[in-house]
Design an enzyme around this catalytic site. Structure first.
Site, short mmCIF file in Angstrom:
data_model
loop_
_atom_site.label_atom_id
_atom_site.label_comp_id
_atom_site.label_asym_id
_atom_site.label_seq_id
_atom_site.Cartn_x
_atom_site.Cartn_y
_atom_site.Cartn_z
N ARG A 106 0.82 -1.32 0.00
CA ARG A 106 -0.03 0.13 -0.29
C ARG A 106 0.88 1.22 0.10
O ARG A 106 0.24 2.29 -0.20
CB ARG A 106 -0.92 -0.11 1.21
CG ARG A 106 -2.20 -0.83 1.10
CD ARG A 106 -3.36 -0.41 1.93
NE ARG A 106 -3.23 -1.03 3.15
CZ ARG A 106 -3.46 -0.36 4.31
NH1 ARG A 106 -4.14 0.69 4.22
NH2 ARG A 106 -3.54 -1.09 5.47
N TYR A 109 28.67 37.45 -2.44
CA TYR A 109 28.98 36.14 -2.31
C TYR A 109 30.26 36.18 -1.77
O TYR A 109 31.39 36.68 -2.31
CB TYR A 109 29.07 35.35 -3.57
CG TYR A 109 29.63 33.83 -3.66
CD1 TYR A 109 29.15 33.00 -2.79
CD2 TYR A 109 30.99 33.52 -4.30
CE1 TYR A 109 29.99 31.73 -2.53
CE2 TYR A 109 31.35 32.47 -4.05
CZ TYR A 109 31.09 31.39 -3.51
OH TYR A 109 31.64 30.33 -3.11
N ASP A 125 7.79 -1.67 11.15
CA ASP A 125 7.06 -0.35 10.62
C ASP A 125 6.24 0.13 11.65
O ASP A 125 5.06 0.81 11.30
CB ASP A 125 6.20 -0.90 9.41
CG ASP A 125 5.20 -2.10 9.85
OD1 ASP A 125 5.50 -2.70 10.76
OD2 ASP A 125 4.55 -2.73 9.20
N GLN A 172 13.62 -14.04 5.41
CA GLN A 172 12.48 -14.89 5.48
C GLN A 172 12.16 -14.87 3.86
O GLN A 172 11.39 -13.95 3.50
CB GLN A 172 11.59 -14.18 6.37
CG GLN A 172 10.30 -15.17 6.41
CD GLN A 172 8.99 -14.35 6.76
OE1 GLN A 172 8.87 -13.29 6.96
NE2 GLN A 172 7.98 -14.97 7.62
C1 UD1 Z 1 -0.42 -8.82 13.43
C2 UD1 Z 1 -1.06 -9.58 14.36
C3 UD1 Z 1 -2.37 -9.07 14.94
C4 UD1 Z 1 -2.03 -7.77 15.38
C5 UD1 Z 1 -1.48 -6.80 14.44
C6 UD1 Z 1 -1.15 -5.25 14.92
C7 UD1 Z 1 -0.38 -11.88 13.57
C8 UD1 Z 1 -0.83 -13.08 13.08
N1 UD1 Z 1 -1.28 -11.11 13.93
O1 UD1 Z 1 -1.42 -8.73 12.26
O2 UD1 Z 1 -3.01 -9.77 15.93
O3 UD1 Z 1 -3.44 -7.14 15.90
O4 UD1 Z 1 -0.39 -7.43 13.89
O5 UD1 Z 1 -0.86 -4.61 13.92
O6 UD1 Z 1 0.96 -11.56 13.98
N2 UD1 Z 1 5.93 -9.65 8.73
C9 UD1 Z 1 7.16 -10.36 8.14
N3 UD1 Z 1 6.89 -11.53 7.71
C10 UD1 Z 1 5.53 -11.95 7.58
C11 UD1 Z 1 4.58 -11.48 7.86
C12 UD1 Z 1 4.72 -10.30 8.46
O7 UD1 Z 1 8.18 -9.99 8.41
O8 UD1 Z 1 5.76 -13.27 6.94
C13 UD1 Z 1 5.99 -8.51 9.46
C14 UD1 Z 1 5.60 -7.33 8.58
O9 UD1 Z 1 6.10 -6.73 7.85
C15 UD1 Z 1 5.04 -6.35 9.59
C16 UD1 Z 1 4.74 -7.24 10.85
O10 UD1 Z 1 5.29 -8.43 10.49
O11 UD1 Z 1 6.38 -5.45 10.04
C17 UD1 Z 1 3.30 -7.58 11.17
O12 UD1 Z 1 2.77 -7.96 10.12
P1 UD1 Z 1 1.32 -7.45 9.55
O13 UD1 Z 1 1.00 -8.19 8.16
O14 UD1 Z 1 1.11 -5.98 9.36
O15 UD1 Z 1 0.30 -8.03 10.82
P2 UD1 Z 1 -1.05 -8.69 10.80
O16 UD1 Z 1 -0.76 -9.91 10.36
O17 UD1 Z 1 -1.65 -7.78 10.15
#
Ligand code: UD1
Ligand code: CA
Length: 490
Positions: free
Chosen positions: A31, A395, A125, A96
């Site tokens: 996004r 200058y 982030d 990863q």
């Molecule tokens: C996650 C939580 C959710 C919480 C929310 C808060 C899980 C399953 N859920 O949601 O309960 O309310 O955060 O914002 O953890 N990332 C990786 N690798 C991956 C997936 C994500 O590095 O495979 C990183 C993302 O870049 C980000 C962070 O992990 O920095 C969180 O991922 P994001 O997808 O934002 O979190 P949600 O799954 O939406």
């Protein structure tokens, strides 16, 4: 040996056990609609990830493991300044590939984690978490519990919900985190959400991560599933609820980035005002670096401060100034629309100096007390002694200017011959007339005068008047040519 023992001590200073930090930063950030990896977008001029690393440093973390994926090379390269002998912590990167969820992300860090500490899980982030909040969470973990940072959200859609015992009491034991997509209608009514931040004993974490599966609505390995394993293993789960949403707000879009930038800047503004600085409007200042102010500093609207800036007692900064990497001494006034950037060489402005409006001070400009630099005057790599003045359209580059020199409107130092830079020395009390060109290298002796419009190529003696321009010729009663009369229309 000595250094090693200091490192071992880190993290246990305030908590009693080593603190290791895992920062998840592998996600794509679709996004943002940007080629730049999300965690490298900036708040206050610095990548989001650097803010999180600073927080890790404030926690006196022992090891920091950053999990990278999308744009991994760029992200890792951008963290070079957190490595090396002076680093606050031992930094490791773990890739990863592919990204199969937050649990899968932390699984990648397992080989890099020692068993004896607690692990603070952060996201690259989420830039504005305060160290004190995390210390509180670390203490809640206490080395043997699972501590979750939670938040009350009026609109909790999309977040993981904190499910507490008896479906009730705010302090009831936490039983699980249920992701929004997996939640029942009843669970979706829960307004307490998981922030994405937890503290967990490392040895426990490892056993729980090994038990994760991806049997859920998103077919992801959820880190949040470890809560139910903790409950099953009889490990206490504590939810520490905060009210300040900014501390756990993540950046997923330019709009959210802009919102957090303003939140961060407002924090800076309040900090400055609490230290006694008068801001014309706390909503209209941007500090992208360290701004240090003495007493009775006032700053008008729309000013930007970058790098390291020190303002002495009583300094006044006019509206719309951009000021970077400089030291401004007591009582100096910077009038509106002035641009100062010391970059690596720095800029110093002496006590009581008057700068601007519309002045430009470049690297290596060192101005003594009571110097005046007026509108459309540029100063670069030059020293001006006390009381020297260049008030209009001038200058000064690679120049040494003595006390009380007056440098006229439109005068310049020609410091560059196309290949090399040369120095101009203007001794004390010299008066340089308007529109002069001083071709360096050249020295103007003390107390001398240069007539307006002169091009000075040779050094001048102290006290001399030097004039170097075409001699004026006047022809008396000169009749200007006349236009031919138009022929009458046919
Ligand atoms: C996650 C939580 C959710 C919480 C929310 C808060 C899980 C399953 N859920 O949601 O309960 O309310 O955060 O914002 O953890 N990332 C990786 N690798 C991956 C997936 C994500 O590095 O495979 C990183 C993302 O870049 C980000 C962070 O992990 O920095 C969180 O991922 P994001 O997808 O934002 O979190 P949600 O799954 O939406
Ligand atoms: Ca997600």
């Amino acid at each position: 040996m000595f250094v090693d023992s200091i490192k071992l001590d880190q993290g246990s200073g305030r908590t009693g056990f080593p603190v290791d930090v895992v920062i998840m930063a592998a996600g794509k950030g679709t996004r943002m609609k940007s080629k730049l990896p999300k965690v490298l977008h900036a708040i206050a001029g610095r990548p989001l990830l650097h803010h999180v690393m600073d927080t890790a440093a404030a926690l006196l973390a022992r090891n920091v493991v950053v999990i990278t994926g999308h744009g991994a090379e760029e992200v890792e390269a951008a963290c070079a300044r957190f490595t090396g002998p002076a680093a606050d912590f031992a930094l490791q990167f773990v890739r990863q590939e592919p990204q199969l969820g937050t649990g899968h992300a932390v699984q990648q860090a397992v080989p890099a984690l020692a068993d004896d500490g607690v692990v603070v899980v952060l996201s690259g982030d989420v830039p504005l978490t305060q160290a004190d909040t995390l210390f509180h969470l670390i203490r809640a973990c206490g080395g043997d519990k699972l501590a979750l940072l939670t938040l009350e959200q009026t609109n909790p859609a999309g977040y993981g919900r904190i499910v507490r015992a008896d479906n009730g009491g705010a302090d009831a034991a936490v039983q699980a985190i249920v992701e929004h997509k997996d939640a029942s209608e009843a669970q979706r009514q829960i307004t307490e959400i998981y922030s994405g931040i937890m503290v967990v004993p490392a040895a426990r974490l490892k056993t729980w991560l090994a038990r994760l599966d991806n049997q859920n609505a998103q077919n992801e390995y959820y880190l949040t599933d470890i809560v139910k394993f903790a409950v099953a293993d009889g490990v206490a789960v504590v939810g520490h609820k905060i009210t300040d949403a900014v501390q756990v707000a993540g950046v997923n879009s330019p709009v959210q980035l802009g919102e957090l930038e303003r939140a961060y800047q407002l924090q800076q503004a309040h900090r400055l005002m609490e230290e006694g600085v008068r801001l014309a409007d706390p909503a209209r200042i941007d500090v992208r670096g360290d701004l240090l102010c003495s007493h009775d500093v006032s700053i008008d609207v729309n000013c930007i401060f970058e790098g390291q800036v020190n303002l002495g007692e009583g300094v006044r900064i006019g509206a719309n100034c951009v000021i970077a990497n400089c030291v401004i001494a007591a009582g100096a006034v910077i009038h509106p629309f002035t641009h100062i950037d010391g970059e690596k060489l720095g800029v110093t402005v002496g006590a009581g100096a008057l700068i601007g409006p519309f002045a430009r001070l470049r690297p290596g400009a060192h101005l003594g007390a009571d110097v005046h630099i007026g509108n459309f005057v540029e100063v670069k790599n030059s020293t001006l002694a006390q009381g020297a003045k260049a008030n209009h359209l001038a200058y000064l580059g690679d120049a040494t200017v003595g006390e009380r020199v007056n440098f006229g409107a439109g005068a310049i130092t020609a410091n560059y011959d196309g290949a090399n830079k040369h120095r101009t020395v203007i001794e004390a009390d010299v008066h340089v007339g308007s529109n002069c060109v001083l071709v360096a290298p050249v020295t103007l002796g003390a107390g001398g005068t240069v007539g307006g419009g002169s091009t000075i190529t040779k050094s001048t003696a102290p006290g001399a008047l030097s004039v170097a321009r075409g001699k004026q010729v006047s022809i008396a009663n000169w009749a200007r040519p006349q236009k031919a009369a138009k022929p009458p229309q046919a």
